[in-house]
Design a protein around this motif. Structure first.
Motif, PDB file in Angstrom:
ATOM      1  N   ILE A  45       0.792  -1.134  -0.019  1.00 51.69           N
ATOM      2  CA  ILE A  45      -0.126  -0.021  -0.066  1.00 51.69           C
ATOM      3  C   ILE A  45       0.873   1.179  -0.070  1.00 51.69           C
ATOM      4  CG2 ILE A  45      -1.806   1.252   1.119  1.00 51.69           C
ATOM      5  CD1 ILE A  45      -2.670  -1.325   2.496  1.00 51.69           C
ATOM      6  N   THR A  46       0.780   2.061  -0.954  1.00 54.54           N
ATOM      7  CA  THR A  46       1.663   3.398  -1.243  1.00 54.54           C
ATOM      8  C   THR A  46       0.625   4.509  -0.962  1.00 54.54           C
ATOM      9  OG1 THR A  46       1.282   3.493  -3.617  1.00 54.54           O
ATOM     10  CG2 THR A  46       3.137   2.109  -2.787  1.00 54.54           C
TER      11      THR A  46
ATOM     12  N   GLU B 203       0.078   6.738  -3.213  1.00 58.70           N
ATOM     13  CA  GLU B 203      -0.744   6.753  -4.531  1.00 58.70           C
ATOM     14  C   GLU B 203      -1.970   6.091  -4.516  1.00 58.70           C
ATOM     15  OE1 GLU B 203       1.967   5.562  -7.396  1.00 58.70           O
ATOM     16  OE2 GLU B 203       3.311   7.308  -7.077  1.00 58.70           O
ATOM     17  N   THR B 204      -1.836   4.829  -4.026  1.00 55.49           N
ATOM     18  CA  THR B 204      -3.087   3.702  -3.802  1.00 55.49           C
ATOM     19  C   THR B 204      -4.222   4.395  -2.766  1.00 55.49           C
ATOM     20  OG1 THR B 204      -2.085   2.285  -2.396  1.00 55.49           O
ATOM     21  CG2 THR B 204      -1.936   1.784  -4.645  1.00 55.49           C
TER      22      THR B 204
ATOM     23  N   GLU C  99      -5.976   7.081  -4.711  1.00 53.60           N
ATOM     24  CA  GLU C  99      -6.828   6.794  -5.801  1.00 53.60           C
ATOM     25  C   GLU C  99      -8.142   6.388  -5.033  1.00 53.60           C
ATOM     26  OE1 GLU C  99      -5.179   3.660  -7.998  1.00 53.60           O
ATOM     27  OE2 GLU C  99      -3.400   4.846  -8.788  1.00 53.60           O
TER      28      GLU C  99
END
Length: 142
Positions: free
Chosen positions: A133-134, A136-137, A140
């Motif tokens: 999990i980053t 960015e995710t 989003e």
């Protein structure tokens, strides 16, 4: 008590049960004892009248209740004996009495399937891999 089981397919069963006359007599006596304190008979204090007189006073109602009680009691024992657990309420039909006065009835019902647990020891399960999990995710989704 004698119980015969017939498999109708798709987890449906028909059980034919024959109950001895002695069991029915014993149930009649138990019910009469239970009701004896509530039956008023001339010359007797409540609960002290002879059992035969109490049974005569109660009449056909005692017979009907005794049959229903015997059916309920023996059906439970028969299901336990056959190791079945009904998934629906059994439909009970009381049939003609046997030649010796036996109570005969049939019960149709659906039962839960009999599940036999298999040997699970030694079975290896892979741990699922999840993507990391980053930021960015998270952005989003949010």
């Amino acid at each position: 008590m004698k119980a015969d089981l017939e498999d109708l397919g798709n987890l449906k069963y028909r059980m034919s049960v024959e109950v001895d006359l002695d069991q029915l007599r014993e149930m009649r006596r138990r019910l009469a004892r239970a009701y004896s304190s509530r039956v008023n008979l001339r010359g007797f204090r409540p609960g002290h009248a002879p059992l035969e007189m109490v049974m005569r006073q109660l009449g056909p109602a005692l017979e009907v209740e005794a049959r229903e009680a015997v059916v309920g009691e023996t059906l439970g024992k028969a299901l336990e004996e056959k190791k079945l657990k009904p998934s629906t309420e059994p439909k009970v039909e009381i049939g003609e009495d046997g030649p010796g006065g036996e109570v005969r009835y049939t019960a149709e019902f659906e039962a839960f399937p009999i599940m036999e647990p298999k040997d699970y020891l030694g079975v290896e399960v892979e741990e699922p891999t999840l993507p990391p999990i980053t930021e960015e995710t998270v952005d989003e989704v949010g």
